[in-house]
Design a protein around this motif. Structure first.
Motif, mmCIF file in Angstrom:
data_model
loop_
_atom_site.group_PDB
_atom_site.id
_atom_site.type_symbol
_atom_site.label_atom_id
_atom_site.label_comp_id
_atom_site.label_asym_id
_atom_site.label_seq_id
_atom_site.Cartn_x
_atom_site.Cartn_y
_atom_site.Cartn_z
ATOM 1 N N ILE A 435 0.773 -1.407 -0.148
ATOM 2 C CA ILE A 435 0.228 0.042 -0.030
ATOM 3 C C ILE A 435 0.855 1.141 -0.067
ATOM 4 C CG2 ILE A 435 -2.155 -1.136 1.190
ATOM 5 C CD1 ILE A 435 -1.100 -0.167 3.797
ATOM 6 N N GLY A 436 2.222 1.251 -0.022
ATOM 7 C CA GLY A 436 3.031 2.451 -0.016
ATOM 8 C C GLY A 436 3.228 3.133 1.391
ATOM 9 N N GLU A 437 4.043 3.772 1.556
ATOM 10 C CA GLU A 437 4.610 4.481 2.796
ATOM 11 C C GLU A 437 3.335 5.315 3.617
ATOM 12 O OE1 GLU A 437 7.230 4.512 4.718
ATOM 13 O OE2 GLU A 437 8.728 3.468 3.205
ATOM 14 N N GLN A 438 2.685 6.114 2.753
ATOM 15 C CA GLN A 438 1.707 6.992 3.097
ATOM 16 C C GLN A 438 0.657 6.454 3.819
ATOM 17 O OE1 GLN A 438 0.886 9.910 0.114
ATOM 18 N NE2 GLN A 438 -0.181 11.278 1.664
ATOM 19 N N LYS A 439 0.181 5.425 3.107
ATOM 20 C CA LYS A 439 -1.061 4.776 3.547
ATOM 21 C C LYS A 439 -0.745 3.881 4.659
ATOM 22 C CE LYS A 439 -5.475 4.100 2.840
ATOM 23 N NZ LYS A 439 -6.189 5.528 2.656
ATOM 24 N N PHE A 440 0.605 3.528 4.895
ATOM 25 C CA PHE A 440 1.013 2.477 5.977
ATOM 26 C C PHE A 440 1.036 3.336 7.125
ATOM 27 C CE2 PHE A 440 4.347 1.271 8.575
ATOM 28 C CZ PHE A 440 3.900 -0.069 9.126
ATOM 29 N N ALA A 441 1.642 4.655 7.008
ATOM 30 C CA ALA A 441 1.697 5.416 8.266
ATOM 31 C C ALA A 441 0.307 5.927 8.762
ATOM 32 C CB ALA A 441 2.260 6.807 7.680
ATOM 33 N N GLU A 442 -0.502 5.821 8.261
ATOM 34 C CA GLU A 442 -2.097 6.174 8.526
ATOM 35 C C GLU A 442 -2.508 4.852 9.394
ATOM 36 O OE1 GLU A 442 -6.299 5.971 6.606
ATOM 37 O OE2 GLU A 442 -4.774 6.835 5.504
ATOM 38 N N ILE A 443 -2.060 3.830 8.699
ATOM 39 C CA ILE A 443 -2.806 2.607 9.461
ATOM 40 C C ILE A 443 -1.856 2.384 10.641
ATOM 41 C CG2 ILE A 443 -2.625 -0.210 9.189
ATOM 42 C CD1 ILE A 443 -3.564 0.490 6.506
ATOM 43 N N GLU A 444 -0.372 2.433 10.715
ATOM 44 C CA GLU A 444 0.364 2.125 11.726
ATOM 45 C C GLU A 444 -0.014 3.153 13.110
ATOM 46 O OE1 GLU A 444 4.498 3.262 11.445
ATOM 47 O OE2 GLU A 444 5.055 1.447 12.405
ATOM 48 N N SER A 445 -0.239 4.367 12.621
ATOM 49 C CA SER A 445 -0.730 5.397 13.895
ATOM 50 C C SER A 445 -2.128 4.850 14.471
ATOM 51 C CB SER A 445 -0.798 6.876 13.588
ATOM 52 O OG SER A 445 -1.718 6.988 12.379
ATOM 53 N N GLN A 446 -2.882 4.261 13.640
ATOM 54 C CA GLN A 446 -4.056 4.153 14.283
ATOM 55 C C GLN A 446 -4.289 2.544 14.680
ATOM 56 O OE1 GLN A 446 -8.292 4.715 12.053
ATOM 57 N NE2 GLN A 446 -6.690 5.538 10.535
ATOM 58 N N LEU A 447 -3.720 1.726 14.319
ATOM 59 C CA LEU A 447 -4.021 0.374 14.350
ATOM 60 C C LEU A 447 -2.544 -0.591 14.978
ATOM 61 C CD1 LEU A 447 -6.173 -0.430 11.368
ATOM 62 C CD2 LEU A 447 -6.915 -0.082 13.859
ATOM 63 N N LEU A 448 -1.520 -0.135 14.653
ATOM 64 C CA LEU A 448 -0.434 -1.074 14.973
ATOM 65 C C LEU A 448 0.731 -0.345 16.083
ATOM 66 C CD1 LEU A 448 0.695 -1.618 11.183
ATOM 67 C CD2 LEU A 448 -0.781 -2.889 12.573
ATOM 68 N N THR A 449 0.519 1.073 16.171
ATOM 69 C CA THR A 449 1.291 1.294 17.518
ATOM 70 C C THR A 449 0.538 2.228 18.590
ATOM 71 O OG1 THR A 449 1.869 3.193 16.289
ATOM 72 C CG2 THR A 449 3.488 1.684 16.357
ATOM 73 N N SER A 450 -0.807 2.144 18.229
ATOM 74 C CA SER A 450 -1.754 3.089 19.091
ATOM 75 C C SER A 450 -2.144 2.305 20.347
ATOM 76 C CB SER A 450 -2.846 3.362 18.660
ATOM 77 O OG SER A 450 -3.805 4.238 19.459
ATOM 78 N N ASP A 451 -2.061 2.921 21.690
ATOM 79 C CA ASP A 451 -2.567 2.532 22.756
ATOM 80 C C ASP A 451 -4.020 1.825 22.891
ATOM 81 O OD1 ASP A 451 -0.102 2.010 23.755
ATOM 82 O OD2 ASP A 451 0.054 3.905 24.623
ATOM 83 N N ILE A 452 -4.727 2.722 21.772
ATOM 84 C CA ILE A 452 -6.253 2.573 21.740
ATOM 85 C C ILE A 452 -6.653 1.932 20.378
ATOM 86 C CG2 ILE A 452 -7.181 4.317 23.457
ATOM 87 C CD1 ILE A 452 -7.562 6.074 20.975
ATOM 88 N N SER A 453 -5.447 1.030 19.786
ATOM 89 C CA SER A 453 -5.887 0.356 18.608
ATOM 90 C C SER A 453 -6.989 -0.536 18.555
ATOM 91 C CB SER A 453 -4.561 -0.387 18.247
ATOM 92 O OG SER A 453 -4.366 -1.451 19.575
ATOM 93 N N LYS A 454 -7.457 -1.245 19.805
ATOM 94 C CA LYS A 454 -8.533 -2.018 19.645
ATOM 95 C C LYS A 454 -9.784 -0.997 19.347
ATOM 96 C CE LYS A 454 -10.913 -2.813 23.414
ATOM 97 N NZ LYS A 454 -11.217 -3.659 24.636
ATOM 98 N N SER A 455 -9.826 -0.011 20.235
ATOM 99 C CA SER A 455 -11.072 0.823 19.954
ATOM 100 C C SER A 455 -11.080 1.237 18.562
ATOM 101 C CB SER A 455 -11.215 2.013 21.016
ATOM 102 O OG SER A 455 -10.604 1.710 22.295
ATOM 103 N N ASN A 456 -9.976 1.776 18.156
ATOM 104 C CA ASN A 456 -9.937 2.463 16.710
ATOM 105 C C ASN A 456 -10.336 1.211 15.894
ATOM 106 O OD1 ASN A 456 -8.935 4.614 17.649
ATOM 107 N ND2 ASN A 456 -6.718 4.216 17.130
ATOM 108 N N ALA A 457 -9.917 -0.049 15.918
ATOM 109 C CA ALA A 457 -10.351 -1.003 14.981
ATOM 110 C C ALA A 457 -11.793 -1.187 15.157
ATOM 111 C CB ALA A 457 -9.649 -2.153 15.533
#
Ligand code: ZN
Length: 463
Positions: A435-457
């Motif tokens: 998906i490329g760097e930019q889209k990945f950065a969006e996903i990473e901040s929301q779902l892969l490194t966020s402490d509220i990843s579960k709620s975000n998901a």
């Protein structure tokens, strides 16, 4: 593997989650079994052992060793040392043996090794009168009075070499072994056809985990599937055989990787009252459960995820192996996610939605550490919830953002990537490839490194 009852016993069941072996050891020799006595007597050789500096040889704790012998040169008996503290392999079924060289400072590993041992285990005749185990699990050497069940890795019923530096168990090996079982009618050694006999020579040139299923039971062969000890009638077995064929074709098409090998489906009953589960050990899948948790579970629409999950392990766990701290999450999480996709596409979108909702509900009070912040496996806090519930929910949320086509491309990327360490860099790198760097950065901040990843998901999924 997938548990059916949410019984969190502390006995976790893992497939081999490590990497393809560089060289393949071979097991030869003789095994004598008695299902009435609960005994295993082995005189085995491990041949073609790779040269490793730091290793253990795992062997089940219930096995009393007569001796270890190096077969190099003229052959000589070995003094075995045991590591008690540092090798905690899953639930601790095995002892970790090693040998020292003459300096007593370095380890010595012969090219060919012989070991003779005897083990005797409880035989559970019924589940009445407290004559049963409180828990049964994958790594148990299980005598249930009519059969012996072992897995081919965790139980370490045969000597399993483990490369400490690479975190790599040599539990996919070739074999040429003689098995006799005085009170059995059928013998099965994983990777060979079952045999209607109480003794036989078994050989596999393909490396496999050597799980055993031997006993007094019947088996059927239908359309190139062996059903061992099936608890279904002919029509039901035909129907299950057709389903399995359909699921295999679906996965094959999804991943564009052939689903090869003859297939064996084993049914047996546990040594405990309350456990029921399945595990994959290709080319076999083992179903353990009483009554409705037997093979009929796989025919029940609402529970077909169980067999869909095990068949998906052909790709995640068999074709592609995983290691490092996130390996377990990827192994079970991607397998579960893939099985859920099959449920949605082949069985019923309604049932898929129910499964997803159930997962979200079970996670209600679970505080998950995001993938990017997992340092040690204890960070999962609750492995069951983390790998079978949290991980597939996160993957479903990622799918919401990138779409199913990109999601499938990511899964294919993971399966075909040759990287040896499946850590966070691997997880994120394979996703970036798609998906490329930019889209990945969006996903990473929301779902892969966020402490509220579960709620975000959950929010993303509910949109
Ligand atoms: Zn699994």
């Amino acid at each position: 593997m997938r548990k059916l009852l949410l019984v969190i016993t502390g006995f976790y069941c893992l497939l081999n989650i490590c990497f393809a072996q560089d060289s393949v050891p071979k097991l030869t020799g003789n095994i004598k079994i008695s299902i009435k006595e609960g005994s295993i007597e082995s005189d085995l050789k491990l041949e073609n052992i790779p040269h490793l500096e730091d290793y253990y040889i795992r062997l089940n704790k219930g096995m009393n060793v007569l001796n270890w012998k190096s077969l190099d040169g003229k052959g000589f008996l070995l003094h075995a040392s045991v590591e008690y503290d540092k090798d905690s392999f899953q639930t601790g079924e095995s002892m970790a043996y090693y040998f020292l060289d003459n300096t007593r400072k370095r380890k010595y590993l012969p090219n060919n090794l012989e070991v003779k041992y005897v083990g005797k285990f409880p035989v559970v005749k019924d589940t009445l009168n407290d004559n049963y185990m409180l828990s049964d699990w994958k790594g148990n050497i299980a005598f249930n009075s009519y059969s012996l069940r072992t897995d081919g890795a965790q139980s370490s019923w045969y000597p399993i070499l483990y490369d400490i530096k690479k975190d790599l168990p040599y539990d996919n090996i070739t074999y040429d072994i003689n098995v006799s079982c005085i009170d059995c009618k059928v013998l099965y050694v994983n990777g060979s056809a079952p045999l209607n006999s109480n003794k036989g020579q078994f050989e596999s040139k393909n490396p496999v985990p050597i799980n055993l299923y031997c006993g007094d039971f019947k088996y059927k062969e239908i359309d190139s599937i062996y059903f061992l000890n099936p608890d279904l009638n002919k029509n039901q077995l035909d129907s299950l055989g057709r389903d399995i064929d359909k699921y295999k074709k679906y996965y094959q098409q999804t991943f564009a990787i052939p689903y090869k090998d003859a297939f064996t489906l084993i049914h047996t009953t546990p040594l405990s009252k309350r456990n029921a589960w399945s595990f994959a050990s290709f080319p076999s899948v083992v179903n353990i459960g009483f009554g409705k948790y037997g093979l009929q579970l796989y025919l029940d629409s609402a529970n077909r995820l169980t067999i869909a999950h095990e068949l998906a392990h052909y790709y995640f766990g068999n074709y592609r192996k995983f290691n490092d701290v996130l390996g377990d999450m990827m192994l079970e999480g991607f397998t579960e996610y893939t099985g859920m996709q099959l449920m949605r596409n082949l069985i019923s979108p309604n049932i898929y939605n129910k499964i997803l909702t159930q997962k979200i509900n079970i996670l209600k009070d679970f505080q998950a550490v995001p993938f990017g912040k997992i340092k040690v496996s204890s960070d999962f806090q609750n492995r069951e919830l983390y790998v079978y519930y949290y991980a597939p929910v996160i993957f479903t949320a990622i799918e919401k953002i990138i779409g199913t086509d990109n999601m499938n491309s990511w899964l294919k990327n993971i399966l075909n990537n040759k990287e040896k360490t499946t850590n966070y860099a691997f997880l994120s790198g394979t996703l970036k490839n798609v998906i490329g760097e930019q889209k990945f950065a969006e996903i990473e901040s929301q779902l892969l490194t966020s402490d509220i990843s579960k709620s975000n998901a959950i929010e993303l999924i509910s949109k």
